[in-house]
Design an enzyme around this catalytic site. Sequence first.
Site, PDB file in Angstrom:
ATOM      1  N   GLU A 200     -20.271 -25.123 -54.537  1.00 52.46           N
ATOM      2  CA  GLU A 200     -20.731 -26.485 -54.266  1.00 52.46           C
ATOM      3  C   GLU A 200     -19.654 -27.502 -54.553  1.00 52.46           C
ATOM      4  OE1 GLU A 200     -24.416 -26.474 -56.610  1.00 52.46           O
ATOM      5  OE2 GLU A 200     -23.374 -27.516 -58.207  1.00 52.46           O
ATOM      6  N   ARG A 292     -39.535 -23.765 -68.614  1.00 53.62           N
ATOM      7  CA  ARG A 292     -39.927 -23.562 -70.024  1.00 53.62           C
ATOM      8  C   ARG A 292     -39.771 -24.890 -70.750  1.00 53.62           C
ATOM      9  NH1 ARG A 292     -34.789 -24.295 -71.810  1.00 53.62           N
ATOM     10  NH2 ARG A 292     -33.197 -23.351 -70.517  1.00 53.62           N
TER      11      ARG A 292
HETATM   12  P1  ADP Z   1     -26.041 -23.351 -66.322  1.00 56.31           P
HETATM   13  O1  ADP Z   1     -27.341 -22.831 -65.745  1.00 56.31           O
HETATM   14  O2  ADP Z   1     -25.018 -22.280 -66.500  1.00 56.31           O
HETATM   15  O3  ADP Z   1     -26.241 -24.219 -67.511  1.00 56.31           O
HETATM   16  P2  ADP Z   1     -25.919 -25.605 -64.488  1.00 56.31           P
HETATM   17  O4  ADP Z   1     -26.001 -25.386 -63.038  1.00 56.31           O
HETATM   18  O5  ADP Z   1     -27.146 -26.090 -65.181  1.00 56.31           O
HETATM   19  O6  ADP Z   1     -25.401 -24.255 -65.177  1.00 56.31           O
HETATM   20  O7  ADP Z   1     -24.719 -26.580 -64.806  1.00 56.31           O
HETATM   21  C1  ADP Z   1     -24.332 -26.845 -66.144  1.00 56.31           C
HETATM   22  C2  ADP Z   1     -23.438 -28.056 -66.211  1.00 56.31           C
HETATM   23  O8  ADP Z   1     -22.294 -27.896 -65.364  1.00 56.31           O
HETATM   24  C3  ADP Z   1     -24.058 -29.359 -65.744  1.00 56.31           C
HETATM   25  O9  ADP Z   1     -24.809 -29.984 -66.746  1.00 56.31           O
HETATM   26  C4  ADP Z   1     -22.839 -30.166 -65.336  1.00 56.31           C
HETATM   27  O10 ADP Z   1     -22.204 -30.697 -66.482  1.00 56.31           O
HETATM   28  C5  ADP Z   1     -21.910 -29.122 -64.767  1.00 56.31           C
HETATM   29  N1  ADP Z   1     -22.042 -29.024 -63.289  1.00 56.31           N
HETATM   30  C6  ADP Z   1     -22.860 -28.215 -62.602  1.00 56.31           C
HETATM   31  N2  ADP Z   1     -22.719 -28.384 -61.263  1.00 56.31           N
HETATM   32  C7  ADP Z   1     -21.765 -29.319 -61.087  1.00 56.31           C
HETATM   33  C8  ADP Z   1     -21.144 -29.929 -59.933  1.00 56.31           C
HETATM   34  N3  ADP Z   1     -21.465 -29.593 -58.700  1.00 56.31           N
HETATM   35  N4  ADP Z   1     -20.206 -30.872 -60.154  1.00 56.31           N
HETATM   36  C9  ADP Z   1     -19.850 -31.218 -61.416  1.00 56.31           C
HETATM   37  N5  ADP Z   1     -20.379 -30.680 -62.517  1.00 56.31           N
HETATM   38  C10 ADP Z   1     -21.323 -29.742 -62.383  1.00 56.31           C
END
Ligand code: ADP
Length: 664
Positions: A200, A292
Site C-alpha cells: 500500500e 476485541r
Molecule cells: P499491525 O497489525 O502489525 O499493528 P497495522 O496495519 O495496524 O499493523 O499498522 C501499524 C502501524 O503502522 C500504524 O499504526 C501506522 O503507524 C503504520 N502504518 C500502517 N500502514 C501505513 C501506511 N500505509 N502508511 C504509513 N504508515 C502506516
Amino acid sequence: MFNKILIANRGEIACRVIKTARRMGIATVAVYSDADREALHVRMADEAIHIGPAPARESYLLGDRILGAAQTTNAGAIHPGYGFLSENAGFAAACAEQGVVFIGPPTSAIEAMGSKSAAKRIMEEAGVPLVPGYHGDDQDPALLRGAADAMGYPVLLKATAGGGGKGMRQVWSEGEFDEALAAAKRESLASFGDDTMLVEKYLTKPRHVEFQVFCDNHGNGIYLAERDCSVQRRHQKVIEEAPAPGMTEALRTEMGDAAVKAAQAIDYQGAGTVEFLLDEDGSFYFMEMNTRLQVEHPVTEMITGQDLVEWQLLVANGSPLPLAQDQVRINGHAFEARVYAEDPDNDFLPATGTLGFLQPPDESSHVRVDTGVRQGDEISVYYDPMIAKLIVWDESRERALQRLASALAEYRIGGTVTNLDFLYNLATSRPFVEAELDTGFIEKHSELIFHDRHQDLERELPLAALALLLHKQQADGTRSCVDPFSPWQHNNAWRLNEPHAHRLTLHCHGEDHEVLVEQRGLDYIVAAAGRETRLRGELSGDTLHLDAEGHRQRGTLARTHDGYTLYLADGACHFQDVQPDTGEADAAGADAGLSAPMNGTIVALLAEVGASVEADAPLLVMEAMKMEHTIRAPAAGVVKAFYYQPGDLVDGGAELLDFQADEE
Ligand code: ADP
C-alpha cells in the site's frame, strides 16, 4: 446475566475484567500457568484453575484446556481479554460448540478481519475508504513490484496475517523493492507461518486515529469517540489519548459513521476498534479492525464515563447497548501511558526482573493504574513485559497532560529497567505538549526524548553517591547516634586531623565511576564526574532529604537485588555499589556481544556458515517476550558456526555463534 465467567487471560487485563465482574455481582474464575501461581489475577478471582507450564503455547493458548476449566467450574461465559485467544476464531467456535458464551464477536466476524487483505476487500465493498494499494491473491513478485511502481514510492509492504508491527517494510524506491519483499516475507513466515503480502501507499506523516465501536444483537451499532495512538515505537503504541487533538465534530461524525459501517459490514457484535490512518489533509483510510477490547480502552472509559467491560458483558448476555449514539457524551481529556520493563536507550529491549520496589502514584478520580503486579512479583521472559497502564483524566488536554507528567514522576519501580523516564521526557516535550502528533513522532524528536547521558551523570552522580554513603552509614549504625554530626560517633574513614573522606565506586549508566565524598561539618563535598558539588543530606528510612546549595528536594532511595534506585522529582537514577573484588556490577554491565540478550527462541539464521559478512550484517534473529531481536556482526568477519537452530530455546547469556573478525 451470567452467574460466573472465566477470564482466559492474565496480568492487568484479567484483573481489570475481574473488577467489573465483581461490581456486577458476577463470580470469576482465573486460569494460571506455573509462572503465575502467586499472580495478582489468581488472588483476585473467586476460583482459579491451573492450566499448564509457563510458556503461553503450553497454557494460555490452549483453548481445550481453558474450556475444560470453564466446564469444571461451571462458568457460563469466557472473557478472552486481548492477545492470546482473543482473536482466535477456532477458539470462539469451540466455545459455541460447548455451549459456553464467548464474550466477543461472532466467529464469522473474527474470521473476516483475520486477514488484512480479505478485510480490505470487505471494506472496499462496504464503501469504507482504503489506503490506495494492492491486496489481491496473486503474489507474483513482478506483479507486486508493478503495483508498487504504479502507485509511486514510498510504499509499505505488509504481511496479510501480520500484527504487532511484524512483517512490515517501507520501500522508498524501485531498486529496494525486491530485497524488502524478501525480508518482509521471511519475517512474516517466521512469525505467522504465512508470507502473503499486500502493498500500500506509505503515508509519510499520518496519525493513527481509531474508533471504539460497539454493536449489540438487536441491530444497534454506535461509536464511542476516538483515540489518537500516533505515538509509537516499532509500530507499537506508547502513549494514547482521547479525544484526538484537533478533531472536529464533522470529521468525528464522518469517521465514526465509517467505523460503524465497517463493523456492520461483518455483522459485528460486542466491542471492536476500527483503526484509521488520518492524513495531514484530513483524508482518512481504513487500516484494520481489532475484534476485541484494546489495551488502550481506558482512555475512552475516562472521557465517556462508561465501563466498556460492563458493556461487553451486557451485549454478550443479549441486552441492548446501554446508550444510543446521541446519548454518548465526551467529557474532558484522558491519556494512557504504557509502563514497560524495557530499555529505551537500548532500542527498547524488553527487560526482566523482580519488582523489589513498587510504588505507583495514588489513585483518584484523576489517576487510574491498571496493573497485574505487586511489589515482589517477577517480570518474566514468558509474557509481555508491561508492568502497568497509567491512565489520567482532567478537564482539558493541558491539565490532563500535567497530571500525566506528575503521576509519571511519582511512579517508582525498582528491580528492573523501565521506560518511566522516557515516558516522562516524551510527555513533557514541547512537540507533545503542542500535540504535533504523527506516527513518526519518536524518531523525529528523539533528541528531546532520549537522555543526554553526560548531563544526567553530572546531575545524578553526586546525589547518588551521597545517598549511598548515607545508606551505608545507616546500615552500619554510624548515624543512629544522638548527635549524628559528632565526629566521635563515626567509626569508618574518620581520622583525627585528616579530612573525613570516603571513596566510593558507583556503577551507573553502564560504567564504573569513582567518587570521593569528603565530610566537612554538616556539608559533604562530592567530587564526581569531573566536578565538585557541595551537598547536605539526611536519610531516614528510605526518605532522603537533600540540599544542594539551597535547592532542597526530597527523594526516595530503594534497594533491590540489582542495586539501588534514587527517585527524585525529575526522574530516577539506578546504580550499583561496586565493592572491590566482588564484581557485583561487572555481571550487570557485561557486553551482550554474540550471546543471547535474554532467554528466548531462535527464529532464523540469516547468514551461511563460512560466509564473509560486513560489520553490522544481520546474523541471527531471536524472539523473546514477543519481540524480535537481531544479532549483528560486531565487525567484518566470518561466521564459523551457529550453535542453535530455528525453534531452539536459548538461555540469556548463551553463546549463539562462533564468529571470527577479520584481521585489521
Ligand atoms: P499491525 O497489525 O502489525 O499493528 P497495522 O496495519 O495496524 O499493523 O499498522 C501499524 C502501524 O503502522 C500504524 O499504526 C501506522 O503507524 C503504520 N502504518 C500502517 N500502514 C501505513 C501506511 N500505509 N502508511 C504509513 N504508515 C502506516
